[in-house]
Design a protein around this motif. Structure first.
Motif, PDB file in Angstrom:
ATOM      1  N   ARG A 105       0.819  -1.212   0.000  1.00 30.87           N
ATOM      2  CA  ARG A 105       0.000   0.000   0.000  1.00 30.87           C
ATOM      3  C   ARG A 105       0.852   1.261   0.000  1.00 30.87           C
ATOM      4  O   ARG A 105       0.311   2.361  -0.077  1.00 30.87           O
ATOM      5  N   LEU A 106       2.175   1.104   0.103  1.00 28.93           N
ATOM      6  CA  LEU A 106       3.054   2.258   0.295  1.00 28.93           C
ATOM      7  C   LEU A 106       3.808   2.573  -0.988  1.00 28.93           C
ATOM      8  O   LEU A 106       4.616   1.765  -1.458  1.00 28.93           O
ATOM      9  N   GLU A 156      -2.469   7.376   1.958  1.00 26.90           N
ATOM     10  CA  GLU A 156      -1.222   6.808   2.477  1.00 26.90           C
ATOM     11  C   GLU A 156      -0.687   7.628   3.638  1.00 26.90           C
ATOM     12  O   GLU A 156      -0.169   7.083   4.613  1.00 26.90           O
TER      13      GLU A 156
END
Length: 548
Positions: free
Chosen positions: A391-392, A505
């Motif tokens: 997700r980063l 994020e």
């Protein structure tokens, strides 16, 4: 004269003192351990020390003769090894420098080469401090055993070295972990008492920010002392920086800001009516509800915004390395994921055990928060290990690592960031791991939270509100301060090309690091002031949306 059994005696001269094994043995087994326990910078007073040994002795010539710098290694009963720096000097009783001696700098009595005197802490004496300053100005190199001491001067100091002379010096006397000398009221030289096997991050980041990144809002790098040891890693012994004229650190200013807010709350009919804000949702000062702006004041909210701006500029500078790969931004990867999860799970388990063993020391609402914390053990661990690097998409960089309001000076309504040593509990290698700059942001936001509760606990009786009402008002202030800080930080970071990701994020990482910071704080509070353990415990519940 004391009995001969009470003093160390040696036929050697002070120059060759450590050639005498009996002298070295008595010093390290009898006198240095006692002296260490009187020193604020010695971090292991409560530990059981299994073994002391002199790892090395470095020698510096001064106008009063040689000063020996002992590198003392200690091994605790848990098997941990730490090295400490102790500059010592043999002060003869008849010496002209004897008048400078105080009770605090004396280590032991000594009879050496037929001369009587005592062993003292060298930093207390001007001749030693002067020699250090002049060596830095000269860029001296002093051979020692299998290596050398490198005295480095900055480019600025090099250009001006002919016009700079030693005038005076004094010990600052405030620091807990190091010893700082003030020169000519213009420079600070920080002796690192605890040494690491690699260059100190404080030295690395300070020099980089000054000489490569040209960051203007931290004390300018002026020089350093590094110990080069053949094929082994270089060790940083001292860092010298230009002095920043200031009005104190932002922690004390933040306490005044919070006090002003609570005082303003006293003056209005219903301070509780202001709209509840989301602390993770960025807002400009202008978009903060009018009622809150009047209570917190625009002047203070604008200062919080400026602090965020300087924080973002620091991170932009730390991500600007072009030649030095130590400062190249990096992507997230599996190695980082494993490292951060293992580290935080270990830290959490240690803190959990502390809460479990100390729950009887907590009082009032802190007991309920402590019990809820323990009930949520598995839930919190799941949160920690759920970090999903897929997700980063942002980058990791070198960060401050121990960023809070006490690490920032305020000067003429501007801010200067200092002390880049990193988190005290971390190893030197861990302090240098590239991480999200949002970890520093989380540190400052947690520090704002602390400032609110520090005022409530220390000055809450001065207000008409009860403690629960102060808690409610305090959380409203925190939400406004956090929203303003985040807005200014994110806007500047993105304008400056700092890759912190997009809002989803950013919020994800910020919550993760807020949790990490609050877990870390539990240890400090339970060790030093259990009455304040409610602050990180309450913070954790709020971060997890488990408020009770």
């Amino acid at each position: 004269m004391k009995a001969e059994t009470d003093i160390i005696q040696s036929e050697k001269t002070w120059q060759n003192a450590f050639d005498d094994q009996e002298f070295s043995q008595r010093l390290v087994t009898e006198y240095l351990p006692k002296y260490l326990n009187t020193c604020r910078w010695f971090a292991n007073k409560s530990s059981t020390i299994k073994h002391y040994t002199i790892d090395d002795v470095l020698t510096i010539d001064t106008a009063a003769g040689p000063t020996h710098i002992i590198v003392l290694e200690i091994i605790t009963s848990r098997g941990n090894s730490e090295s400490y720096l102790i500059p010592i000097y043999f002060l003869e009783y008849e010496s002209k420098y004897a008048s400078e001696k105080s009770g605090e700098d004396r280590i032991c009595d000594l009879k050496m080469g037929g001369k009587e005197g005592c062993l003292v802490e060298a930093t207390s004496f001007e001749f030693f401090r002067k020699a250090i300053f002049e060596h830095v100005l000269e860029g001296a190199v002093i051979p020692n055993h299998d290596g050398q001491l490198d005295f480095h001067r900055s480019r600025t100091l090099s250009y001006a070295k002919n016009s700079i002379k030693y005038e005076n010096s004094r010990l600052l006397g405030l620091e807990q972990s190091n010893t700082t000398i003030v020169y000519n009221d213009q420079y600070f030289l920080k002796f690192y008492r605890r040494l690491f096997i690699d260059p100190n991050p404080d030295y690395e980041l300070s020099r980089f920010l000054t000489e490569e990144a040209k960051f203007n809002n931290s004390p300018k790098y002026a020089g350093s002392i590094n110990w080069r040891r053949g094929l082994r890693s270089e060790v940083t012994i001292a860092l010298m920086q230009e002095k920043v004229e200031n009005q104190g650190d932002v922690w004390n200013e933040a306490l005044k800001w919070v006090y002003t807010y609570f005082s303003n709350c006293e003056l209005v009919k219903n301070p509780f009516k202001s709209r509840k804000l989301d602390p993770s949702l960025p807002l400009t000062v202008e978009n903060i509800p009018k009622s809150m702006r009047e209570l917190a004041t625009d002047d203070i909210l604008n200062l919080i915004s400026l602090l965020a701006l300087r924080t973002a500029e620091m991170h932009i500078a730390l991500a600007s390395g072009k030649k030095n790969r130590e400062f190249w931004p990096q992507r997230y990867n599996e190695d980082y994921s494993v490292w951060v999860k293992n580290r935080l799970v270990h830290q959490f388990n240690y803190r959990f055990n502390m809460v479990e063993k100390n729950i009887h020391r907590l009082e009032g609402m802190a007991v309920a928060y402590g019990e809820e914390f323990m009930k949520l053990k598995n839930f919190i661990i799941e949160k920690i290990v759920a970090l999903d690097i897929l997700r980063l998409n942002s980058h990791r960089i070198r960060i401050h690592g121990d960023y809070h309001l006490g690490q920032v000076l305020i000067s003429d309504n501007d801010f200067y960031i200092l002390d880049f040593e990193g988190e005290p509990e971390s190893t030197i290698r861990d302090r240098k791991v590239k991480q999200s700059p949002l970890k520093d942001v989380a540190g400052i936001l947690r520090s704002f939270h602390y400032a609110i509760y520090a005022v409530i606990f220390n000055q809450g009786d001065e207000f008409t509100f009860n403690q629960e009402e102060l808690f409610e008002l305090g959380e409203k202030y925190y939400a406004a301060a956090s929203a303003v800080f985040l807005n200014s930080y994110i806007e500047k970071a993105m304008d400056g090309g700092l890759d912190i990701g997009y809002m989803k994020e950013i919020r994800y990482l910020l919550q993760y690091h807020l949790l990490e910071k609050a877990i870390y704080e539990i240890g400090y509070e339970l060790n030093s002031r259990p009455g304040w353990a409610i602050i990180p415990l309450k913070g954790i519940m709020k971060i997890l949306n488990k408020e009770i």
